[in-house]
Design a protein around this motif. Structure first.
Motif, mmCIF file in Angstrom:
data_model
loop_
_atom_site.group_PDB
_atom_site.id
_atom_site.type_symbol
_atom_site.label_atom_id
_atom_site.label_comp_id
_atom_site.label_asym_id
_atom_site.label_seq_id
_atom_site.Cartn_x
_atom_site.Cartn_y
_atom_site.Cartn_z
ATOM 1 N N VAL A 27 -4.704 8.078 -1.526
ATOM 2 C CA VAL A 27 -4.418 9.278 -2.318
ATOM 3 C C VAL A 27 -4.897 10.507 -1.551
ATOM 4 O O VAL A 27 -6.054 10.574 -1.127
ATOM 5 N N PHE A 28 -4.015 11.473 -1.385
ATOM 6 C CA PHE A 28 -4.342 12.706 -0.670
ATOM 7 C C PHE A 28 -4.242 13.892 -1.634
ATOM 8 O O PHE A 28 -3.144 14.223 -2.076
ATOM 9 N N PRO A 29 -5.365 14.523 -1.992
ATOM 10 C CA PRO A 29 -5.258 15.779 -2.743
ATOM 11 C C PRO A 29 -4.545 16.791 -1.845
ATOM 12 O O PRO A 29 -4.914 16.936 -0.674
ATOM 13 N N PHE A 30 -3.533 17.478 -2.355
ATOM 14 C CA PHE A 30 -2.766 18.391 -1.504
ATOM 15 C C PHE A 30 -3.676 19.452 -0.898
ATOM 16 O O PHE A 30 -4.497 20.065 -1.574
ATOM 17 N N SER A 31 -3.507 19.661 0.399
ATOM 18 C CA SER A 31 -4.266 20.663 1.146
ATOM 19 C C SER A 31 -3.258 21.463 1.963
ATOM 20 O O SER A 31 -2.572 20.901 2.810
ATOM 21 N N GLY B 152 0.871 -1.164 0.000
ATOM 22 C CA GLY B 152 0.000 0.000 0.000
ATOM 23 C C GLY B 152 0.909 1.215 0.000
ATOM 24 O O GLY B 152 2.110 1.097 0.267
ATOM 25 N N ALA B 153 0.377 2.390 -0.306
ATOM 26 C CA ALA B 153 1.225 3.588 -0.298
ATOM 27 C C ALA B 153 0.392 4.846 -0.158
ATOM 28 O O ALA B 153 -0.751 4.903 -0.620
ATOM 29 N N ASP B 154 1.002 5.853 0.508
ATOM 30 C CA ASP B 154 0.434 7.202 0.559
ATOM 31 C C ASP B 154 1.044 8.008 -0.575
ATOM 32 O O ASP B 154 2.277 8.045 -0.716
ATOM 33 N N ILE B 155 0.203 8.668 -1.372
ATOM 34 C CA ILE B 155 0.687 9.549 -2.436
ATOM 35 C C ILE B 155 -0.128 10.839 -2.420
ATOM 36 O O ILE B 155 -1.364 10.807 -2.307
ATOM 37 N N ILE B 156 0.567 11.959 -2.494
ATOM 38 C CA ILE B 156 -0.075 13.275 -2.511
ATOM 39 C C ILE B 156 -0.211 13.748 -3.959
ATOM 40 O O ILE B 156 0.759 13.723 -4.724
ATOM 41 N N ALA B 157 -1.400 14.171 -4.331
ATOM 42 C CA ALA B 157 -1.655 14.704 -5.672
ATOM 43 C C ALA B 157 -1.640 16.230 -5.622
ATOM 44 O O ALA B 157 -2.282 16.826 -4.762
ATOM 45 N N GLY B 158 -0.898 16.853 -6.540
ATOM 46 C CA GLY B 158 -0.942 18.312 -6.657
ATOM 47 C C GLY B 158 -0.141 19.057 -5.619
ATOM 48 O O GLY B 158 -0.511 20.166 -5.207
ATOM 49 N N PHE B 159 0.998 18.474 -5.183
ATOM 50 C CA PHE B 159 1.884 19.216 -4.282
ATOM 51 C C PHE B 159 2.334 20.503 -4.995
ATOM 52 O O PHE B 159 2.484 20.527 -6.209
ATOM 53 N N PRO B 160 2.528 21.616 -4.258
ATOM 54 C CA PRO B 160 2.934 22.875 -4.895
ATOM 55 C C PRO B 160 4.093 22.689 -5.875
ATOM 56 O O PRO B 160 5.018 21.919 -5.595
ATOM 57 N N THR B 161 4.009 23.384 -6.994
ATOM 58 C CA THR B 161 4.987 23.391 -8.105
ATOM 59 C C THR B 161 4.919 22.128 -8.969
ATOM 60 O O THR B 161 5.669 22.020 -9.934
ATOM 61 N N GLU B 162 4.018 21.180 -8.673
ATOM 62 C CA GLU B 162 3.969 19.930 -9.445
ATOM 63 C C GLU B 162 3.476 20.200 -10.866
ATOM 64 O O GLU B 162 2.340 20.636 -11.083
ATOM 65 N N THR B 163 4.326 19.933 -11.862
ATOM 66 C CA THR B 163 3.961 20.069 -13.269
ATOM 67 C C THR B 163 3.316 18.776 -13.753
ATOM 68 O O THR B 163 3.316 17.757 -13.047
ATOM 69 N N LEU C 3 -7.141 21.077 -10.953
ATOM 70 C CA LEU C 3 -6.105 20.171 -11.447
ATOM 71 C C LEU C 3 -5.730 19.143 -10.378
ATOM 72 O O LEU C 3 -5.501 17.963 -10.675
ATOM 73 N N ILE C 4 -5.693 19.603 -9.123
ATOM 74 C CA ILE C 4 -5.401 18.675 -8.012
ATOM 75 C C ILE C 4 -6.450 17.566 -7.980
ATOM 76 O O ILE C 4 -6.124 16.384 -7.860
ATOM 77 N N LYS C 5 -7.731 17.937 -8.121
ATOM 78 C CA LYS C 5 -8.814 16.944 -8.105
ATOM 79 C C LYS C 5 -8.670 15.947 -9.249
ATOM 80 O O LYS C 5 -8.867 14.742 -9.078
ATOM 81 N N THR C 6 -8.337 16.469 -10.426
ATOM 82 C CA THR C 6 -8.168 15.609 -11.608
ATOM 83 C C THR C 6 -7.036 14.613 -11.395
ATOM 84 O O THR C 6 -7.161 13.417 -11.695
ATOM 85 N N ARG C 7 -5.910 15.113 -10.855
ATOM 86 C CA ARG C 7 -4.754 14.234 -10.630
ATOM 87 C C ARG C 7 -5.057 13.184 -9.565
ATOM 88 O O ARG C 7 -4.659 12.024 -9.696
#
Length: 417
Positions: free
Chosen positions: A324-328, A292-303, A345-349
């Motif tokens: 999956v954690f949308p960046f907050s 299993g893994a924790d992954i953050i979507a849309g961390f600042p500056t993420e292209t 974009l964060i939601k989409t990712r």
């Protein structure tokens, strides 16, 4: 008058500590109170805590409302300012009997209304307070608390303090008692589990603790370890993975991202290739290993290209169970000051990552059909395999027992037996 009601928000460790608070408050004789054990991992978690507090006040107009947990520790002023709240208790204070004895008095004075000390000054963890919790089949044992690392997105060290470990002897004795009570599986938990032992004499590693438990508690059928930082895994833990069938082949990894630049901006201690190398090696040693893994979507500056690297990590590390954690943005963390990614974009990712995870779960389930698994029953009709996959039974089984059964098929995210 009635016994206190408890609401737990957030992580497994909070749930563990709620069980301890139930015992401490009962011993103190606390009556007619509502206790909210909060989470601070994201700004959304704090918003949910406030929402829950308002709801609980409406439902319990005459009860004393006590707020504790990580959000109470990191921003006590937020909850002190709420009209609904009678007392705010820090993470250290909530595990002390004297706190609950004070709260059990008829009147909460101004000095007792806010009890939140400097968490960074705490040097011991109260993991020995209760003999695990969970279902009748699985017990969780806290062996570590706090974190010495300062990832740029994370407020948790300020809620939990620096890392401190429960000594191995205390852990072993606790697990012996749990096995004596009939538990067939124990899960080791902590905030930063792989840092266990760094503050103890001789600085043992998590692998040393795992080997010691398996050696000294031979009657324990199954041992699990919860979320770990793969870069900190030691040789003995790899040895246990390779040689100890009682250590379950399921690891939850704190990966957070799959792009080297984002990992550096997060102040993580591993790079993309480190994560892949660990996953390949653990699977080589234990072919039935799942991750299993924790992954953050849309961390600042993420292209887009950086995000693609995180998305590809799902395949490159063969990840099955994704959180999956949308960046907050969390006020008080360095990441909150970095250039933000657009919210849509964060939601989409996040949705793309979740879809990738769902595909991996489907593939994992399909691979299990026809295999025989040892399944720990969580209730009469549902249990979990060694890899933590849910299995549904048509006929009732004995709760808490390990049942050996062939896998017949799958429905949704469950196997059927």
């Amino acid at each position: 008058m009635s016994a206190p009601k408890f609401t737990t928000l957030g992580c497994r460790l909070n749930a563990y500590e709620t069980e301890a608070m139930k015992e401490l408050s009962a011993e103190a004789g606390l009556q007619n109170a509502v206790v909210v054990n909060t989470c601070a991992v994201t700004a959304e978690a704090v918003r949910k805590a406030r929402q829950e507090i308002r709801k609980l006040r409406r439902e319990n107009p005459s009860a004393r409302l006590i707020v504790t947990g990580c959000a109470a520790q990191t921003e006590p002023e937020t909850f002190t300012a709420m009209d609904e709240v009678d007392a705010v208790i820090g993470n250290t204070e909530k595990m002390q009997g004297s706190t609950w004895q004070g709260l059990a008095a008829d009147f909460i004075g101004e000095t007792e209304a806010v009890q939140v000390d400097d968490i960074m000054s705490v040097t011991e963890t109260a993991g020995h307070l209760i003999d695990g919790f969970g279902t009748r089949s699985r017990a969780y044992v806290q062996v570590q608390n706090g974190c010495d690392h300062r990832c740029t997105f994370c407020i948790i060290p300020y809620g939990r303090g620096n890392s401190r470990s429960v000594p191995a002897g205390v852990v072993v004795e606790q697990i012996k008692r749990l096995v004596g009570k009939g538990y067939n599986e124990v899960v080791l938990t902590g905030v930063d589990l792989t840092s266990w032992g760094a503050d103890l004499p001789a600085e043992p590693k998590l692998g040393d603790l795992v080997m010691r438990i398996l050696k000294l508690v031979p009657d324990l059928p199954r041992l699990r370890i919860s979320s770990i930082d793969s870069i900190e895994v030691d040789e003995n833990l790899m040895q246990a993975i390779a040689t100890e069938p009682r250590l379950m082949p399921h690891l939850h990894l704190s990966l957070q991202a799959g792009d080297d630049m984002i990992l550096k901006r997060m102040k993580r201690r591993h790079l993309r290739d480190d994560a892949i190398a660990f996953c390949e090696e653990a699977k080589r040693l234990r072919p039935d290993m799942t991750y299993g893994a924790d992954i953050i979507a849309g961390f600042p500056t993420e292209t887009d290209a950086m995000f693609e690297n995180s998305l590809k990590l799902v395949e490159d590390c063969d990840l099955t169970w994704l959180h999956v954690f949308p960046f907050s943005a969390r006020i008080g963390t360095p990441a909150a000051k970095m250039p933000a990614v657009d919210g849509r974009l964060i939601k989409t990712r996040a949705a793309q990552l979740r879809a990738a995870g769902e595909r991996k779960v489907t593939a994992h389930l399909a691979q299990q059909i026809g295999k025989t698994h040892h399944i720990l029953m969580e209730n009469p009709t549902m249990g979990r395999t060694e890899q933590f996959t849910e299995v549904s039974f048509a006929a009732e089984q004995v709760e808490g027992q390990i049942v050996t059964a062939p896998i017949l098929g799958q429905t949704g995210t469950q196997l059927t037996a």
